[in-house]
Design an enzyme around this catalytic site. Sequence first.
Site, PDB file in Angstrom:
ATOM      1  N   MET A   1     -11.745  -0.312 -13.847  1.00  0.00           N
ATOM      2  CA  MET A   1     -12.075   1.006 -13.303  1.00  0.00           C
ATOM      3  C   MET A   1     -11.016   2.075 -13.556  1.00  0.00           C
ATOM      4  O   MET A   1     -11.343   3.244 -13.719  1.00  0.00           O
ATOM      5  CB  MET A   1     -12.338   0.888 -11.800  1.00  0.00           C
ATOM      6  CG  MET A   1     -13.548   0.024 -11.467  1.00  0.00           C
ATOM      7  SD  MET A   1     -13.936   0.059  -9.705  1.00  0.00           S
ATOM      8  CE  MET A   1     -15.242  -1.171  -9.627  1.00  0.00           C
TER       9      MET A   1
ATOM     10  N   ASP B   1      -3.624   8.685  -5.576  1.00  0.00           N
ATOM     11  CA  ASP B   1      -2.892   7.843  -6.515  1.00  0.00           C
ATOM     12  C   ASP B   1      -3.064   8.316  -7.949  1.00  0.00           C
ATOM     13  O   ASP B   1      -4.146   8.729  -8.361  1.00  0.00           O
ATOM     14  CB  ASP B   1      -3.394   6.392  -6.432  1.00  0.00           C
ATOM     15  CG  ASP B   1      -2.877   5.687  -5.197  1.00  0.00           C
ATOM     16  OD1 ASP B   1      -1.740   5.975  -4.792  1.00  0.00           O
ATOM     17  OD2 ASP B   1      -3.605   4.855  -4.647  1.00  0.00           O
TER      18      ASP B   1
ATOM     19  N   ARG C   1      -6.660  12.750  -1.458  1.00  0.00           N
ATOM     20  CA  ARG C   1      -7.945  12.550  -2.109  1.00  0.00           C
ATOM     21  C   ARG C   1      -9.074  12.360  -1.103  1.00  0.00           C
ATOM     22  O   ARG C   1     -10.197  12.801  -1.317  1.00  0.00           O
ATOM     23  CB  ARG C   1      -7.877  11.343  -3.055  1.00  0.00           C
ATOM     24  CG  ARG C   1      -9.174  11.171  -3.835  1.00  0.00           C
ATOM     25  CD  ARG C   1      -9.075  10.166  -4.957  1.00  0.00           C
ATOM     26  NE  ARG C   1     -10.329  10.113  -5.690  1.00  0.00           N
ATOM     27  CZ  ARG C   1     -10.700  10.970  -6.616  1.00  0.00           C
ATOM     28  NH1 ARG C   1      -9.899  11.976  -6.934  1.00  0.00           N
ATOM     29  NH2 ARG C   1     -11.862  10.864  -7.220  1.00  0.00           N
TER      30      ARG C   1
ATOM     31  N   LYS D   1      -7.855   1.388   5.982  1.00  0.00           N
ATOM     32  CA  LYS D   1      -7.540   2.743   5.504  1.00  0.00           C
ATOM     33  C   LYS D   1      -8.761   3.416   4.896  1.00  0.00           C
ATOM     34  O   LYS D   1      -9.093   4.555   5.236  1.00  0.00           O
ATOM     35  CB  LYS D   1      -6.420   2.676   4.470  1.00  0.00           C
ATOM     36  CG  LYS D   1      -6.221   3.966   3.670  1.00  0.00           C
ATOM     37  CD  LYS D   1      -5.198   3.772   2.577  1.00  0.00           C
ATOM     38  CE  LYS D   1      -5.061   5.021   1.719  1.00  0.00           C
ATOM     39  NZ  LYS D   1      -6.131   5.143   0.718  1.00  0.00           N
ATOM     40  N   ASN D   2      -9.443   2.736   3.981  1.00  0.00           N
ATOM     41  CA  ASN D   2     -10.547   3.380   3.269  1.00  0.00           C
ATOM     42  C   ASN D   2     -11.724   3.675   4.191  1.00  0.00           C
ATOM     43  O   ASN D   2     -12.440   4.661   3.991  1.00  0.00           O
ATOM     44  CB  ASN D   2     -10.987   2.509   2.088  1.00  0.00           C
ATOM     45  CG  ASN D   2      -9.951   2.475   0.985  1.00  0.00           C
ATOM     46  OD1 ASN D   2      -9.090   3.360   0.899  1.00  0.00           O
ATOM     47  ND2 ASN D   2      -9.998   1.461   0.135  1.00  0.00           N
TER      48      ASN D   2
END
Length: 435
Positions: A341, A121, A97, A22-23
């Site tokens: 993070m 998210d 995003r 996905k990324n």
Amino acid sequence: MASFRVKGGLKLKGEITPQGAKNEALQILCAVLLTADKITINKIPNIRDVNKLIELLSDMGVKVEKIGPESYTFQSDEIDLKYLDTEDFLKKASALRGSVMILGPLLARFGTGKLSKPGGDKIGRRRMDTHFTGFQKLGANFHYDKQREIYNIDGKNLKGAYMLLDEASVTGTANIVMAAVMAEGKTTIYNAACEPYLQQLCDMLNRMGAKISGIGSNLLNIEGVKSLTGTEHTLLPDMIEIGSFIGLAAMTQSEITIKNAQIHRLGIIPDTFRRMGITLEFRGDDIHIPAQQHYEIDTFIDGSILTVADAIWPGFTPDLLSIILVTATQAKGTVLVHQKMFESRLFFVDKLIDMGAQIILCDPHRATVIGLDRKYPLRGIRMTSPDIRAGVALLIAALSAEGISIIDNIEQIDRGYQYIDQRLNALGADIVRID
């Protein structure tokens, strides 16, 4: 709003092939804007975030053709820049995003970019400074319209520059690289992200005619070129899915083989799960997880409690900390999970506690998990998926639990995992989608 009805306590068995990453897909899809030539991309996952980005590109004028179950061609020879001023564009871009990464290609090729505040998210503050500071170093003029929450950028005369990124942002690095490949002169990016998906993007750009060196390190050098050509690209298997399937196998005492995992690109992910006590067998490029009745969490050399923390690549990816946490609930031993993070990513643990897990949420970033060693199985409950990764962690918990669980808001899971219910049902799970 859809839900999953999950019957827990079943042991799964069989082979499963991870989807395309996905990324990586979100970066690679934005890169098609860099050339008027045709680009072919294989292993594109059929998931909500990727489909939304493809739809957005199509609305911008990209010619999209599906040529196979997971393969598409894209041609950006008639981009409608006026569409960027429409409310439809701003609304669609704000819902995703990953749409922020269209800015780099738009600046590189057309000298202009506009984007509303991107969504994604709700896992904590995710600032955009790295992207825009990089663009400004290349000579772009940046303006933020606070009233409409719109980013406007003028990048008609980009020139290469040296920059030291304030954080090794993956999307930030990708965006800056795509802006710099056609900037005049040489660009040096220090403290660049270097994860496999970013390496894949740079390799693809080089095949298109870019001149990027230092790929795989945190120091990238880019010689600007006048134009780029078409290419063909195949996405890596999704490392987050691979980690999720490892955790699922352990929690449900299942025997699962993950096919074509590209093991050499997984970094420390396999070793981290091994430290959780999970047995992994490498069979060529497949990962076999045998059924385990018990697995015991490792300790540090001095005997102190193991800490699993996220870090930039080649550290452990933050997207798998939710899986580590849920997997630990039925292990023997204790682990401290430290999510550095994002400050809201551990808030799903209250659902695991309701299911019977022993977890101490120390603060928004740290949780201590005391493994039950299967002495007390989790119990099925009704719960809501707050984000992609927590949603799959809750699904894993439900599959291992006694009784029936209902997971609401599974649109979050669909954003990152294609046909997850069908694929797991093929292994013996009992997951029913309720609309």
